[in-house]
Scaffold this active site. Structure first.
Site, PDB file in Angstrom:
ATOM      1  NE  ARG A  35      -3.852  -2.274   1.887  1.00 18.22           N
ATOM      2  CZ  ARG A  35      -5.144  -2.261   2.154  1.00 18.22           C
ATOM      3  NH1 ARG A  35      -5.672  -1.253   2.784  1.00 18.22           N
ATOM      4  NH2 ARG A  35      -5.919  -3.255   1.792  1.00 18.22           N
ATOM      5  CB  SER A 148     -21.678 -12.341  11.049  1.00 18.34           C
ATOM      6  OG  SER A 148     -20.982 -11.303  10.432  1.00 18.34           O
ATOM      7  CE  LYS A 167     -16.443 -16.615  12.562  1.00 18.66           C
ATOM      8  NZ  LYS A 167     -15.218 -16.973  13.197  1.00 18.66           N
ATOM      9  CG  HIS A 228     -20.445   2.351   3.022  1.00 20.41           C
ATOM     10  ND1 HIS A 228     -19.402   3.144   2.604  1.00 20.41           N
ATOM     11  CD2 HIS A 228     -19.886   1.348   3.734  1.00 20.41           C
ATOM     12  CE1 HIS A 228     -18.261   2.631   3.016  1.00 20.41           C
ATOM     13  NE2 HIS A 228     -18.525   1.546   3.709  1.00 20.41           N
ATOM     14  CB  THR A 256     -19.242   6.302   9.890  1.00 17.53           C
ATOM     15  OG1 THR A 256     -18.021   7.030  10.118  1.00 17.53           O
ATOM     16  CG2 THR A 256     -19.680   6.559   8.458  1.00 17.53           C
ATOM     17  CE  LYS A 259     -16.961   4.769   5.688  1.00 17.30           C
ATOM     18  NZ  LYS A 259     -15.545   4.913   5.385  1.00 17.30           N
ATOM     19  CB  THR A 288     -10.528   5.975  23.735  1.00 10.85           C
ATOM     20  OG1 THR A 288      -9.745   6.664  22.771  1.00 10.85           O
ATOM     21  CG2 THR A 288     -11.970   5.985  23.308  1.00 10.85           C
ATOM     22  CB  THR A 289      -9.224  11.275  24.428  1.00 11.61           C
ATOM     23  OG1 THR A 289      -8.224  11.046  25.413  1.00 11.61           O
ATOM     24  CG2 THR A 289      -9.592  12.742  24.404  1.00 11.61           C
ATOM     25  CB  THR A 374      -9.947  -3.901   0.900  1.00 15.72           C
ATOM     26  OG1 THR A 374      -8.848  -3.294   1.588  1.00 15.72           O
ATOM     27  CG2 THR A 374     -11.181  -3.050   1.101  1.00 15.72           C
TER      28      THR A 374
HETATM   29  C1  LIG Z   1     -19.184  -1.130   6.517  1.00 18.80           C
HETATM   30  C2  LIG Z   1     -18.240  -0.301   7.301  1.00 18.80           C
HETATM   31  N1  LIG Z   1     -18.399  -0.213   8.627  1.00 18.80           N
HETATM   32  C3  LIG Z   1     -17.566   0.530   9.382  1.00 18.80           C
HETATM   33  C4  LIG Z   1     -16.523   1.226   8.814  1.00 18.80           C
HETATM   34  C5  LIG Z   1     -15.634   2.061   9.669  1.00 18.80           C
HETATM   35  O1  LIG Z   1     -16.065   3.372   9.660  1.00 18.80           O
HETATM   36  P1  LIG Z   1     -15.031   4.569  10.004  1.00 18.80           P
HETATM   37  O2  LIG Z   1     -14.325   4.883   8.738  1.00 18.80           O
HETATM   38  O3  LIG Z   1     -15.869   5.654  10.544  1.00 18.80           O
HETATM   39  O4  LIG Z   1     -14.093   4.006  11.032  1.00 18.80           O
HETATM   40  C6  LIG Z   1     -16.321   1.173   7.434  1.00 18.80           C
HETATM   41  C7  LIG Z   1     -15.223   1.948   6.804  1.00 18.80           C
HETATM   42  O5  LIG Z   1     -15.080   2.092   5.657  1.00 18.80           O
HETATM   43  C8  LIG Z   1     -17.192   0.375   6.659  1.00 18.80           C
HETATM   44  O6  LIG Z   1     -17.025   0.266   5.341  1.00 18.80           O
END
Ligand SMILES: Cc1ncc(COP(=O)(O)O)c(C=O)c1O
Length: 412
Positions: A35, A148, A167, A228, A256, A259, A288-289, A374
């Site tokens: 990368r 899952s 799981k 997303h 999140t 995005k 964590t902060t 990925t």
């Molecule tokens: C499906 C999914 N969940 C969670 C995350 C993590 O989100 P963040 O980028 O806010 O850490 C991502 C990141 O791309 C994602 O694709």
């Protein structure tokens, strides 16, 4: 996320650590998945453009996850500046120790109302929110069996692993497979079904209503990752669960702020008791902060704006349609599940990187190549993310550059 090959190397009995590290890197390079990070700066008054310091030129961003351009929107920037001027840069501590500031409280209220839930809890990222919440849920209900989707994000997979829960993986979007697997677990055993609403690597969309029907039938909780989708889908940006009108049927809606909302941080929303439990025991939340006042205020502004303004969403989907139409007329195949994502499978890590390099070097177009881990090996792809601010000429230039580059490489 180490594969077998890398594990073998780390199992070598040696104290020459530098040599071990170097061997791992050599292997990654040999596989064509080393990368290289860019060195870019977005230009706030030109939302789709960044300055590339490696190449000393402006480039057009076609893989950005700030899907609606909210990260460079004037009102969002102003909210961050105002909060910083009022309250300083850092949060000053964890949530327990000085870090529960008023901008976070406003943000959590806004998120709870966005998803029609009692409460919300903000984490430092979407990744952390998944990992920490899933782990905490299993601490609360140790016998919980997790179902899952096979394509769930790394943060969900890590959360499940870390939780130590039993799981069961079901085939991607396959409701029959899920039901078959649910049938084999005692109806009285606690269960949790985890899935995403929009899968970013193929752009597919879950049938949340049908998943909730199965959850009801087999007495399971539901956990949807709307990372997303939030900001982009639904009348007020509440995601696919808003579109399908099922927000009230989901146990946890996770999202999140990084995005669609263009800032940073992650969150979960749910019932008062559930959020209170996770707030009280989740290590990834407690130790964590907390997010800075600037980020919290900017995120709140972004969510509020998108609750009442549709323009960005409309423009995004218009642009996605334009890109798809031009790709089709140029004979370039892509995956189309009707979402805003436009993935083009290349299927080879070296070629994928080569195409991505050509696009940026020759045409000043940035589309990150997406390789293993990925996506699965053989599924390497370019993933185009249109935004509201891409102009018609940018779209034409994109498709022209892809067509030329694909022809040069014999794949068109
Ligand atoms: C499906 C999914 N969940 C969670 C995350 C993590 O989100 P963040 O980028 O806010 O850490 C991502 C990141 O791309 C994602 O694709």
């Amino acid at each position: 996320m180490l594969d077998k090959k890398l594990n073998l190397i780390t199992k070598k009995i040696s104290t020459d650590y530098e040599e071990l590290f170097s061997e791992v890197i050599t292997n990654i390079k040999l596989e064509g998945r080393y990368r290289e990070f860019s060195d870019i700066a977005r230009i706030s008054h030109k939302p789709q453009i960044a300055y590339d310091f490696k190449r000393n030129k402006e480039i057009t961003l076609w893989c950005i996850n700030d899907y609606l351009g909210m990260g460079v929107k004037e009102n969002v920037i102003k909210a961050a500046i105002k909060a910083t001027e009022e309250m300083g840069v850092g949060a000053g501590g964890t949530r327990n120790i000085c870090g529960s500031h008023t901008k976070l409280k406003a943000l959590e209220n806004e998120l709870a109302s966005l998803h029609n839930k009692d409460s919300a809890l903000v984490f430092t990222s979407g990744y952390v929110s998944n990992e920490a919440s899933i782990t905490a849920l299993v601490k609360i209900i140790p016998d919980c069996v997790i179902f899952s989707d096979s394509e769930n994000h790394a943060s969900i997979i890590e959360g499940i692993k870390k939780s130590g829960a039993k799981k069961v993986i079901f085939k991607h979007h396959d409701l029959e497979d899920l039901e078959e697997k649910l049938k084999h677990v005692d109806i009285n055993c606690p269960k949790l079904i985890i899935f995403e609403s929009v899968y970013s690597m193929d752009g597919s969309i879950s049938n949340i209503r049908a998943l909730c029907d199965l959850a009801d039938k087999y007495h399971a909780m539901t956990y949807v990752d709307e990372v997303h989708a939030v900001g982009l889908y639904g009348k007020t940006g509440g995601g696919i669960s808003e579109v399908q009108d099922v927000r009230d049927r989901l146990t946890i809606i996770e999202g999140t702020l990084a995005k669609g909302f263009g800032t940073m941080g992650g969150y979960i929303t749910g019932s008062k008791n559930l959020i209170d439990c996770i707030r009280s025991i989740s290590s990834g939340f407690i130790f964590t902060t907390s997010l800075s006042p600037a980020i919290a205020a900017a995120a709140t502004e972004s969510i509020r704006y998108l609750k009442t303004h549709n323009l960005e969403r409309v423009k995004l989907f218009e642009n996605a349609s334009k890109v798809k139409h031009l790709l089709k007329t140029s004979g370039i195949e892509f995956i189309d599940h009707g979402s805003h994502m436009i993935p083009i499978i290349i299927g080879d890590p070296v070629l994928c990187k080569k195409i991505s390099d050509t696009l940026i070097d020759k045409y000043s177009i940035f589309i990150q190549h997406i390789n293993y881990p990925t996506v699965a090996r053989g599924q390497e792809r370019l993933r185009i993310t249109p935004t509201p601010g891409h102009t018609d000429s940018m779209i034409e230039q994109l498709v022209f550059a892809l067509t030329e580059t694909f022809k040069e490489n014999g794949i068109l």
